[in-house]
Design an enzyme around this catalytic site. Sequence first.
Site, PDB file in Angstrom:
ATOM      1  N   HIS A  65     -45.355  45.430  -8.081  1.00 17.25           N
ATOM      2  CA  HIS A  65     -46.351  45.319  -6.874  1.00 17.25           C
ATOM      3  C   HIS A  65     -46.687  44.035  -6.506  1.00 17.25           C
ATOM      4  O   HIS A  65     -47.811  43.795  -5.944  1.00 17.25           O
ATOM      5  CB  HIS A  65     -47.658  46.286  -7.234  1.00 17.25           C
ATOM      6  CG  HIS A  65     -47.331  47.469  -8.007  1.00 17.25           C
ATOM      7  ND1 HIS A  65     -47.020  48.491  -7.252  1.00 17.25           N
ATOM      8  CD2 HIS A  65     -47.327  47.681  -9.341  1.00 17.25           C
ATOM      9  CE1 HIS A  65     -46.828  49.580  -8.294  1.00 17.25           C
ATOM     10  NE2 HIS A  65     -46.991  49.007  -9.421  1.00 17.25           N
ATOM     11  N   SER A  93     -38.673  22.954  10.369  1.00 17.55           N
ATOM     12  CA  SER A  93     -39.801  23.250  11.485  1.00 17.55           C
ATOM     13  C   SER A  93     -40.051  22.373  12.446  1.00 17.55           C
ATOM     14  O   SER A  93     -39.892  20.897  12.083  1.00 17.55           O
ATOM     15  CB  SER A  93     -41.074  23.445  10.596  1.00 17.55           C
ATOM     16  OG  SER A  93     -42.260  23.584  11.721  1.00 17.55           O
ATOM     17  N   ARG A 126     -31.859  34.901   7.808  1.00 18.05           N
ATOM     18  CA  ARG A 126     -30.759  35.383   8.802  1.00 18.05           C
ATOM     19  C   ARG A 126     -30.382  36.376   8.108  1.00 18.05           C
ATOM     20  O   ARG A 126     -29.820  37.370   8.906  1.00 18.05           O
ATOM     21  CB  ARG A 126     -29.948  34.279   9.033  1.00 18.05           C
ATOM     22  CG  ARG A 126     -28.777  34.456   9.944  1.00 18.05           C
ATOM     23  CD  ARG A 126     -27.925  33.269  10.121  1.00 18.05           C
ATOM     24  NE  ARG A 126     -28.371  32.370  10.882  1.00 18.05           N
ATOM     25  CZ  ARG A 126     -27.869  31.088  11.106  1.00 18.05           C
ATOM     26  NH1 ARG A 126     -26.645  31.034  10.776  1.00 18.05           N
ATOM     27  NH2 ARG A 126     -28.560  30.418  11.890  1.00 18.05           N
ATOM     28  N   ARG A 184      -5.512  52.343  36.078  1.00 14.31           N
ATOM     29  CA  ARG A 184      -6.867  52.569  35.429  1.00 14.31           C
ATOM     30  C   ARG A 184      -6.591  53.233  34.070  1.00 14.31           C
ATOM     31  O   ARG A 184      -7.405  54.216  33.588  1.00 14.31           O
ATOM     32  CB  ARG A 184      -7.898  53.259  35.956  1.00 14.31           C
ATOM     33  CG  ARG A 184      -7.987  52.787  37.535  1.00 14.31           C
ATOM     34  CD  ARG A 184      -8.680  51.314  37.443  1.00 14.31           C
ATOM     35  NE  ARG A 184      -8.902  50.637  38.724  1.00 14.31           N
ATOM     36  CZ  ARG A 184      -9.473  49.501  38.866  1.00 14.31           C
ATOM     37  NH1 ARG A 184      -9.551  48.800  37.847  1.00 14.31           N
ATOM     38  NH2 ARG A 184      -9.471  49.081  40.070  1.00 14.31           N
ATOM     39  N   HIS A 185      -5.720  52.907  33.046  1.00 13.54           N
ATOM     40  CA  HIS A 185      -5.318  53.612  31.931  1.00 13.54           C
ATOM     41  C   HIS A 185      -4.792  52.401  30.753  1.00 13.54           C
ATOM     42  O   HIS A 185      -3.583  52.118  31.089  1.00 13.54           O
ATOM     43  CB  HIS A 185      -4.490  54.785  31.916  1.00 13.54           C
ATOM     44  CG  HIS A 185      -4.422  55.601  30.803  1.00 13.54           C
ATOM     45  ND1 HIS A 185      -3.949  55.289  29.498  1.00 13.54           N
ATOM     46  CD2 HIS A 185      -5.141  56.815  30.742  1.00 13.54           C
ATOM     47  CE1 HIS A 185      -4.275  56.256  28.832  1.00 13.54           C
ATOM     48  NE2 HIS A 185      -4.786  57.337  29.262  1.00 13.54           N
ATOM     49  N   THR A 238      -0.170  61.513  22.363  1.00 12.86           N
ATOM     50  CA  THR A 238      -1.409  61.207  23.333  1.00 12.86           C
ATOM     51  C   THR A 238      -2.017  59.880  23.035  1.00 12.86           C
ATOM     52  O   THR A 238      -1.431  58.954  22.196  1.00 12.86           O
ATOM     53  CB  THR A 238      -2.585  62.228  23.043  1.00 12.86           C
ATOM     54  OG1 THR A 238      -3.173  61.919  21.548  1.00 12.86           O
ATOM     55  CG2 THR A 238      -2.037  63.700  23.005  1.00 12.86           C
ATOM     56  N   ARG A 249     -21.797  32.888  16.350  1.00 13.98           N
ATOM     57  CA  ARG A 249     -22.945  32.149  15.263  1.00 13.98           C
ATOM     58  C   ARG A 249     -22.667  32.702  13.892  1.00 13.98           C
ATOM     59  O   ARG A 249     -22.696  31.960  12.610  1.00 13.98           O
ATOM     60  CB  ARG A 249     -24.166  32.173  15.464  1.00 13.98           C
ATOM     61  CG  ARG A 249     -24.846  31.577  16.569  1.00 13.98           C
ATOM     62  CD  ARG A 249     -26.046  32.111  17.018  1.00 13.98           C
ATOM     63  NE  ARG A 249     -26.860  31.648  16.239  1.00 13.98           N
ATOM     64  CZ  ARG A 249     -27.780  30.300  16.356  1.00 13.98           C
ATOM     65  NH1 ARG A 249     -27.583  29.603  17.693  1.00 13.98           N
ATOM     66  NH2 ARG A 249     -28.511  29.874  15.436  1.00 13.98           N
TER      67      ARG A 249
END
Length: 476
Positions: A151, A281, A295, A77-78, A103, A12
């Site tokens: 304020h 709405s 948003r 698995r790497h 590495t 989105r």
Amino acid sequence: MYDRYQTPLAERYASREMQYIFSPDKKFRTWRKLWIALAETEKELGLDITQEQIDELKAHAEDINYDVAKEREKLVRHDVMSHVYAYGVQCPKAKGIIHLGATSCYVGDNTDIIIMTEGLRLVRKKLINVMNELAKFADTYKALPTLAFTHFQPAQPTTVGKRATLWLNELVLDLEDLDHVLSNMKLLGSKGTTGTQASFLELFDGDHDKIRKIDKLIAQKMGFTDCFAVSGQTYSRKVDTRVLNVLAGIAASAHKFSNDIRLLQHLKEIEEPFEKDQIGSSAMAYKRNPMRCERMASLADYVMADALNPAIVSSTQWFERTLDDSANKRLSVPEAFLAVDGILDLYLNVVDGLVVYDKVITKRLMSELPFMATENIMMDAVKAGGDRQELHEKIRQLSMEAGRNVKEKGLENNLLDLIAADPSFNLTREELEKTMEPAKYVGRSKEQVEEFLAEVVNPILEEAKDDLGMTASITV
């Protein structure tokens, strides 16, 4: 696609451009570029690597055999070693020198820095475009008087454009922070398992001078000026903290802007764009909800909270390396970028389509202006022969009466009528009306806008003029 979770940030909010920066394809292509840079550097420094091997690596830098890597990862698995294997399948002559001396963090961490740097550059480009639109808005409305608030209570008038410079100034501060972080982004380089470069000491037969050149050469080949001077196995996770703090700062500025627009929309003075067929709405058909600004605020809340993640991660790393950062980084860093990307698209879209209702703005200002004009009225009355102290008390009492009429009786502000009816002031209604020119009460608002744009903002925009011209469409 409907039977599993998909992140709303991709679905989105974030642009395709930002999504690609943090995509697997971008990551794995960058890994291959880093392996090429490492091999070229090692060849230049004297290792037995041929140009034929380098050329083979370059020939397959882009056509990644994902199926081979995926199958290999099921076995070992790497992820890094799976892609080393897959690259070697395509490059049989160079197979033995791929990832030599490195590495997993050589490709993982350097790629993270490269990707975050590209992400920051896109954020910068969008930030500049938002600043450009805000600057246009500020200049257009630099002389339109409006009621200011402290304020959220009526205060001395400002102008619509001057208020916009407050939003713009916060983005200037964000840009300064962003540029500082961008200018200090450095690669990890290739420092080995604990950051000591021990494997390279072995490869280069203890030649420290050659080893000192490795990081510099890799950085240059990858478009950076330098690598961090020291590290453990990874670059310091405080780098992620610095980056996400910048993003959180941009989010905070956008949140402040969105709050102000939402309040102004409530006052019916300024509205965010509202499309012809948009529904505000499901129940109240007349409503025009500020959904884009809401948003923005919602995503900003997420980014500001998300910035805590790398701070926690960096503070809890053990010695030279632990892996409790990995899962967190995979979530917190990309999602912060995707969310800020969405925020800036919303910001640009909203500013580009702001609707200003100048008559409502003027009506509200004029309803409060008599209270704010009392000092000028008192000075005019003194010039007409009145006593300043006596007039001050009378105008205080009349202001209270007018205030009660407005708040308790629901009447219009009749302060001017009350003053005109009091002989102590010796001023007619017509004479009092002359004090009701809003421009008299906005101080240097117009001039401040002009000076701020000319001296601070326009030089920034001029320097970045090639990045201007973006537009933003909202997905949902």
